[in-house]
Design a protein around this motif. Sequence first.
Motif: not given
Length: 506
Positions: A160-176
């Motif tokens: 899962x790519x991670x950036x400080x410009x991501x939002x928490x919900x954005x990262x969780x959607x990437x996981x989903x």
Amino acid sequence: MVTRISGLASGMDIDQLVSDMMKAQKVPLDKMKQQKQWTEWQRDSYRDMNTKLNELLTMARDMNYQKTYISKKTTSSNEGAITAIASPNASKGTYSIKIDQLASSAINSSQTSLSKDVTNKIDPNKSFADQAGLFNKDVTDGDFKLITYGKDGNAKEVTIPLSTEDTLNGVLNKINNSGAGIRAFYDSASDKVVMERTETGDFNKNGSEIDFDISNPFLSNVLQLDKTKEQGGTNAKFIYNNALQVETTSNQYTINGIQLNFKNVTSSAETITVETDTDSAFDNVMKFVNKYNEVIEAINGKIDEKRYRDYAPLSDDQKKDMKDKDIELWEAKAKSGLLRGDTSLSSGLNTMRSDFYAPLVGALKGFSQLSDLGITTSSNYLDNGKLVVDESKLRSKVAENPDAVAHLFTADGDKKTKSTMGIADRLIQTIGNTISKVEEKAGKTTWTNQKFSLGRTLDTMNKQIDSFQDRLTQMENRYYSQFTAMEKAIQRANQQSAYITQQFSG
């Protein structure tokens, strides 16, 4: 374009004169348009009949499946703990099921709140960069890995790519959406993240089912997840007929043609009873008979409908002088008899009748033709071959031998010898042929006009109408040219008369 001069010199209403003169010339055009309207109505009426035939064809295809007649129904002694669905092949009988454990999904959640200050909670829809200092641990750029396990025991790893410009919900959607089989979400009330497997079952008996690489601190430090605190998934466990112990990753399990659905553990064995569903087979036959009667009534109504030749389609000019109700009544007469005496439809109905009543070669005695089931033709000639059902006899026959009833409808015989074909198969062939013949005349809404006969006729009519309208335009222009020349001559004469009068006055 012809220059048109009004009747100032002559004092005549030129427009009205030309309009009156053109009325007689337009009579053939009105007749062409009426014939075109009639042809369009006829095309649409054919298509309406094909819609009804297609509905019957769909039901005939359903009647060609054995499951339509040999369905099973189940009952449970404890619907709150277990239900079941039996396939047509399931054996009738009573089955004992004791549920010792339900299947569950592995789940993990944050061990502490994500926000450093619970009075100033994080916003899951704002970027990490915009919320620096609000999380217990700040986010840094980089990837993190998640590992899950399948039913085969093999591990599946996703990055899962991670950036400080991501939002928490954005990262969780990437996981989903990663395909790892994880459902992740943030709960604002508890200020925690929850991660759980989308499948029930225990897929990693020796460790975490939602595993992750601790080299990136995002999951452990920012989301406060501890993989050792995971609540692992469980398998469902049950005992079948007091003898067979079964363990499965799902709360749904099929055994002996019976799909079991587990809802709760039981302290003792519960009973599942499987019986032949004669009501379902009876209802399916009745629905088909009713649809057949509905279709032949509609088609016979069109074939026998009287045509009122004195009621031609109304022109736009005629409609202007009529009330809406009068137009409606007139057009009801004008549209009557569109398909009167049509041989394609009448031939199709005759063949369907013989399809229903011809005995099936090789069928079990007492189940070889429709009348054996209590289905006969109405004795009232006004019904035009409608079917009449002795419901008591039909229900009795279905209960007596559903396999024989199914064979009468579904027998797969020689397509060239209808006596060896089941009733449904015969009707599928006949209805399909009738639909094709009607389509040759009226086509489909998706077809171009050149693909069917009425469409080609309409194209010819349109060309004739366009050509005649061009002739009328030329004729109208000629009339205006003649009146214009007359107006100019009168104007010159008036000018000369005024000049002479002026000279004599001087």
